[in-house]
Design an enzyme around this catalytic site. Sequence first.
Site, PDB file in Angstrom:
ATOM      1  CG  HIS A   1       9.278  47.879  78.585  1.00  0.00           C
ATOM      2  ND1 HIS A   1       9.523  47.217  79.247  1.00  0.00           N
ATOM      3  CD2 HIS A   1       7.745  48.345  78.717  1.00  0.00           C
ATOM      4  CE1 HIS A   1       8.663  46.922  80.178  1.00  0.00           C
ATOM      5  NE2 HIS A   1       7.626  47.498  79.983  1.00  0.00           N
TER       6      HIS A   1
ATOM      7  NE  ARG B   1       4.517  59.654  75.917  1.00  0.00           N
ATOM      8  CZ  ARG B   1       4.385  59.045  77.013  1.00  0.00           C
ATOM      9  NH1 ARG B   1       2.963  58.821  77.423  1.00  0.00           N
ATOM     10  NH2 ARG B   1       5.348  58.426  77.820  1.00  0.00           N
TER      11      ARG B   1
ATOM     12  CD  GLU C   1      -1.206  59.575  80.008  1.00  0.00           C
ATOM     13  OE1 GLU C   1      -0.434  58.844  80.119  1.00  0.00           O
ATOM     14  OE2 GLU C   1      -1.112  60.876  79.836  1.00  0.00           O
TER      15      GLU C   1
ATOM     16  CG  ASP D   1      -0.469  56.812  83.385  1.00  0.00           C
ATOM     17  OD1 ASP D   1      -0.157  57.425  84.750  1.00  0.00           O
ATOM     18  OD2 ASP D   1       0.180  56.987  82.383  1.00  0.00           O
TER      19      ASP D   1
ATOM     20  NE  ARG E   1      -2.569  45.698  72.672  1.00  0.00           N
ATOM     21  CZ  ARG E   1      -3.449  44.351  73.246  1.00  0.00           C
ATOM     22  NH1 ARG E   1      -4.370  44.829  73.562  1.00  0.00           N
ATOM     23  NH2 ARG E   1      -2.727  43.376  73.212  1.00  0.00           N
TER      24      ARG E   1
ATOM     25  NE  ARG F   1       8.069  58.771  84.607  1.00  0.00           N
ATOM     26  CZ  ARG F   1       7.498  59.890  83.788  1.00  0.00           C
ATOM     27  NH1 ARG F   1       6.630  59.537  83.009  1.00  0.00           N
ATOM     28  NH2 ARG F   1       7.876  61.234  83.757  1.00  0.00           N
TER      29      ARG F   1
END
Length: 858
Positions: free
Chosen positions: A145, A377, A489, A528, A566, A698
Amino acid sequence: MSQDPFALLKAEVDLLGRLLGEAIWTLSGERFFALVEEVRALAKARRQGDEAAGEALLARVEGLSTEEAEALVRAFTHYFHLVNLAEERHRVRVNRLRAQAETLESPRPEGFLALAKALKERGLSLEEAEAHLNRLELLLTFTAHPTETRRRTLRHHLEALQRELEAGDRERLAARVALLYGTEEVRKARPTVEDEIKGGLYYLPTTLWEAVPRVVAGLEAALERVYGRRPRLKSPVRFRSWIGGDRDGNPFVTPEVTAFAGRYAREVARRRFLEALEDLVRDLSLAETRVPVPREVRERGEGVERFMGEPYRRYFAALYRALEREEATTEGLLAALKAAERGLREVGLGRVAEAFLDPLEARLSAFGLELAPLDLREESGRLLEAAAELLRVGGVHPDFLALPQEERERLLTEELKTARPLLPVGEAPEGEALRVALGALKAWRDKGAHVVSMTHHPEDLLAVFLLAREVGLYRPGRPLPFDVVPLFETLEDLRRAPGVLRRLLENPVFLAHARGRGGVEVMIGYSDSNKDAGFLMANLALYEAQEALSRVGEEVGLPVYFFHGRGTSTARGGGPAGRAIASLPPRSVGRRIRLTEQGEALADRYSHPDLAVRHLEQMLYHFALAALDPGQEPEARWREALAQAAEESTRRYRALLQEEGFFDFFEAFTPIREIGELPIASRPVYRRGRVRDIRDLRAIPWVMAWTQVRVLLPGWYGLSALEELPLDLLREMYRGWPFFASTLEAAAMALAKADMGVARLYLRLVPEPLRFFYRRLAEEHARTVALLEAIFQAPLLHNQRTLERQIRLRNPYVDPINIVQVELLRRYRAPGGKEDEALRRALLLSILGVAAGLRNAG
């Protein structure tokens, strides 16, 4: 503790503030110290309504050199690091006081004792309670992050400060604050994925290593107090990681990086377990002349030359040697520990087993030798592109991507009936998508799950099976050795999700896999969906999707386990995690649940073992009860009313985003471009280069940009649509529907943290014709605050008094960083600004400083 905890907090904040002032005076000089004090005083006066002070502050900041501006940001950011530290200590103290005060008759809310009592009150025997808790799996998944890019050196100093405060040595405390102030906060270059791997997993072998055994012991002790007998529990908490496996939109996550992520995590775990075994060799010095020893323990240690006559030492020395040579497995070590534990308990040394072996068992069941198995992913389009190349070179179909969706699914299903690989022997992939997909699967050692982002149709997941077959991981009719997880999403994908899952479970390939895995894991994205549909509709769509997906699983007789994507901000599902679990739809919480953990949440929850224990305790309380009790369905008229309001909310939200000029306003008003250009994270901000549309931005930077300017728009905008419903009905829904209450309280947190007065300062960066957007946002903010207070019949943060106090105390210190940031943005956007390295660094520090001050920035 006789002293008032709040008085202690204030005293520690004052002490740390004075020591920081001394460090500033010593290292930056009297003149700069005077500047910091001047700005602090003006900011406080401005907060208290002194307009002249506000004007003087702006003028003072405009006159700063870049070096002075950077130093000012650093000073206030360091102040927040120290305040955060003091607040963490305060929470630890309060938690300890409350734990000491609880009794069997009056257990602490959301605690282990309250959970044990609730299980007994619901009619569970000790054996049933033990079985229920041992079935639970709370999987916490750590992700990279951009606002958690503090260097590990900085964390080291903050941890050392914790110890110095505890010891009460003022001289060492002053020295450590000076070291902190004199240390660079961030790396000069953009962090690599390897940096993010090391930083993101930081708390696993440190504070969480200490916390996990305490969680297991706390659960066991609570059940013993309620039932009169102590059960044996494994850790209900386990860990996963995305860092180094999340390739979605991040070109820097290569197969080599994926291999590094697995090696690094495994080596960290191995070192910690070797230390633990070394401790057991030192401590379990039981002589066989005094203590009977099981044959298994004696025989396993026979190859060890040292410690003659001390079989437990020899036993653990043999285990140490096996782990050192990488010949041990998690299962083997757990079985060996249990054998030693049985031997000790059989001769009456249960306390020895409890004190020395149980903590290691808890760690093995939580971390394993992998520490945190890695998820992969990838975006569905890239997976289909890779599958298309395989099918072309294997002679199956020349243009797979040109086929209709149903035909693609049929072709993949038919092809997966055989075990044959498609890539000719010795031939390398031509396309990057196939090269990376196969390389990652080969490099992937400790397998978590394979998450498919932007899942639209069943073939998106079947492509993973085809790729896995190519590297020898798939055999027809058998499950893959990892979960394949669809990620839904956007609003459209969430609404389509039940149909996609039903179709998947009708597909023979996926159904055989799901049955072999014992269920289906489905990930739902908060980020999203919020960016796409707005706050209210996103929350409702997530709720309804979980209900519908759970029903699909019930129809087929397979459990559906949810993976909640989350974030830390309310716009991304943030807020108290335990209460969020309690507000999930009835029957949607099974024996397993997954949550992402990221950003400032990591430091907030895991910087101290006590905080980690309490956070896990609260989550497990709600999880264990939700998994046991399906809960009550909300009234049909509530659902109908909320659906109506959500549609209007989305209309208002999308109308704003699509209005001509809004994107230009957003780019001018917020530091969104700068967030993308500065070395904050390894992942690009935009999905497809430089764009002119919010849809290609994003979700994390979208939220982060609005947080920087103190608007927090994604956390509340559009909620005013609720005003179309009768106020009495809204109050009734708030009192009776946990999901609705949780949604409003999350919005209240975002509204309270927003500050439209500070946001107004950023209008200096916006062309005059676009400034009307700010006025509209300010009016909408005031309108939404008034609406929520009318529903609550109380102030906005009526049940979050601690947060209210934190906001009030922090605002005068966040404000100067925002004011300096506006000036830095003005200079950075001027001709030649982007080439000024000092300016770039100062601007980066201001972005991280605001994040440190607000704590849940995205």
